[in-house]
Design an enzyme around this catalytic site. Structure first.
Site, PDB file in Angstrom:
ATOM      1  NE  ARG A 161      -3.507  -2.156   2.820  1.00 35.91           N
ATOM      2  CZ  ARG A 161      -3.467  -3.457   3.525  1.00 35.91           C
ATOM      3  NH1 ARG A 161      -2.192  -3.311   4.121  1.00 35.91           N
ATOM      4  NH2 ARG A 161      -4.212  -4.174   3.620  1.00 35.91           N
TER       5      ARG A 161
ATOM      6  CE  LYS B 206      -6.675  -0.693   4.837  1.00 37.46           C
ATOM      7  NZ  LYS B 206      -7.700  -1.042   4.208  1.00 37.46           N
TER       8      LYS B 206
ATOM      9  CG  HIS C  52      -5.585   0.164  -3.705  1.00 33.70           C
ATOM     10  ND1 HIS C  52      -4.850   0.385  -2.648  1.00 33.70           N
ATOM     11  CD2 HIS C  52      -6.517  -0.893  -3.610  1.00 33.70           C
ATOM     12  CE1 HIS C  52      -5.291  -0.284  -1.737  1.00 33.70           C
ATOM     13  NE2 HIS C  52      -6.155  -1.290  -2.369  1.00 33.70           N
TER      14      HIS C  52
ATOM     15  NE  ARG D  78      -3.277  -3.912  -1.147  1.00 32.67           N
ATOM     16  CZ  ARG D  78      -2.820  -4.522  -0.093  1.00 32.67           C
ATOM     17  NH1 ARG D  78      -1.517  -4.615  -0.055  1.00 32.67           N
ATOM     18  NH2 ARG D  78      -3.526  -5.142   0.744  1.00 32.67           N
TER      19      ARG D  78
ATOM     20  CG  HIS E  30      -6.265  -8.923   1.942  1.00 30.93           C
ATOM     21  ND1 HIS E  30      -6.590  -9.267   0.730  1.00 30.93           N
ATOM     22  CD2 HIS E  30      -6.367  -7.410   2.118  1.00 30.93           C
ATOM     23  CE1 HIS E  30      -6.657  -8.262   0.076  1.00 30.93           C
ATOM     24  NE2 HIS E  30      -6.455  -7.141   0.816  1.00 30.93           N
TER      25      HIS E  30
ATOM     26  CE1 TYR F 225      -5.963  -5.672  -4.279  1.00 32.74           C
ATOM     27  CE2 TYR F 225      -7.226  -4.424  -2.833  1.00 32.74           C
ATOM     28  CZ  TYR F 225      -6.143  -4.453  -3.676  1.00 32.74           C
ATOM     29  OH  TYR F 225      -5.282  -3.720  -3.764  1.00 32.74           O
TER      30      TYR F 225
END
Length: 323
Positions: free
Chosen positions: A174, A198, A269, A272, A295, A304
């Protein structure tokens, strides 16, 4: 208007105190950051969404600490009637679920109207993919050769930007992970990096050969010039010696798209997503891709990423007993 953003007035402590439930907003946001490791961007978005709901509750005469499921559904219905995107409504509901869970856990409320509320079903849209040919062009826009294959001199910033692009595509990182990458986390001999995603989740991701070469060249040649004697723990630095911010990376990416003659609506993105798609098309299993993307849930990876029809046919042919 329903769902309006937080005004400057709502940002002050006195105005928050005048808003029903407003006193709970700042402690809730602090808990989001401290307990769940939410990013500043997530905290801001949740704060705005909760404030929008509390302002609606005040206009409707609803006590947020005693709100019912029916009242919350009416709020979400108004967002839908105002033609908010389904993804935006889902984010509002996610913010309110977190808010009410926190209110219940801290004894501030005994009701949780959000726990049974269902978000509207939205159409699943796959992120855009950059084709292999376009990716080669994009990765080379700041490189040491021009469009005709002739050598060209690179500035330290161009060497850095090439390394950032290679890093994003090499390990599906990211933008925030590129901005926060520390020098100590890059292992060139092992060709791998440690990134914090995250909620401060740590993962180790391999680097491609081209990615490692671009990053190592930047580390030895361009980074010392950009630092100019200054010290920094961050790997990607600006000409002032500061960490390259996520916004600066996004602006650089838009410039790279323009120079490459590619669709400027693409975002970092897309790299990615292209990374994940290429892995799947190359035979990687979904669990490995999930691990490399960072994830928490496999279902996120399934949404995704997409597998090409040709790859699905190949898998079916190899695996099915009657294929």
């Amino acid at each position: 208007m329903t769902g309006e953003r937080a005004s400057s007035a709502d940002a002050s402590g006195s105005d928050l105190r005048d808003l029903p439930g407003g006193r709970d907003v700042d402690p809730f946001c602090a808990a989001l950051a401290a307990e769940r490791g939410a990013s500043p961007h997530t905290v801001r978005a949740y704060r705005d969404d909760v404030l929008a709901y509390l302002r609606w509750a005040r206009r409707q005469g609803v006590d947020p600490h005693r709100a019912t499921y029916r009242q919350l559904r009416r709020y979400l219905a108004e967002l839908d009637q105002a033609r908010y995107a389904r993804t935006t409504i889902k984010r509002h509901l996610s913010a309110l679920r977190s808010f009410y869970r926190w209110l219940n856990r801290t004894g501030r409320a005994a009701v949780d109207p959000a726990c049974v509320a269902q978000a509207p079903k939205g159409e699943r849209r796959l992120p855009k993919v950059i084709t292999n040919a376009d990716m080669v062009t994009l990765l080379g826009v700041f490189g040491d050769e021009d469009a005709f294959g002739e050598p060209r001199a690179q500035t330290p910033q161009e060497v850095r930007d090439t390394a950032i692009l290679e890093f994003l595509f090499s390990c599906g990182a990211r933008v925030s992970e590129a901005s926060g990458l520390l020098t100590a986390w890059v292992d060139f001999p092992a060709r791998e990096v440690k990134v914090f995603g995250k909620r401060a989740k740590e993962r180790i991701v391999p680097l491609s050969r081209a990615g490692a070469q671009a990053m190592e060249r930047y580390a030895h040649e361009a980074r010392p010039l950009l630092l100019n004697g200054r010290a920094s723990d961050y790997f990607f630095v600006s000409s002032r010696g500061n960490p390259v911010s996520p916004d600066a990376i996004r602006k650089m990416f838009k410039r790279a798209l323009r120079l490459a003659g590619l669709d400027e609506s693409l975002s970092p993105h897309a790299m990615r997503h292209s990374f994940a798609t290429d892995l799947l098309d190359g035979g990687a299993d979904l669990r490995s891709v999930q691990e490399m993307l960072g994830h928490a849930s496999l279902s996120t990876t399934q949404i995704y990423t997409h597998v090409s029809p040709d790859r699905l046919k190949e898998i079916h042919k190899l695996a099915h007993p009657r294929a």
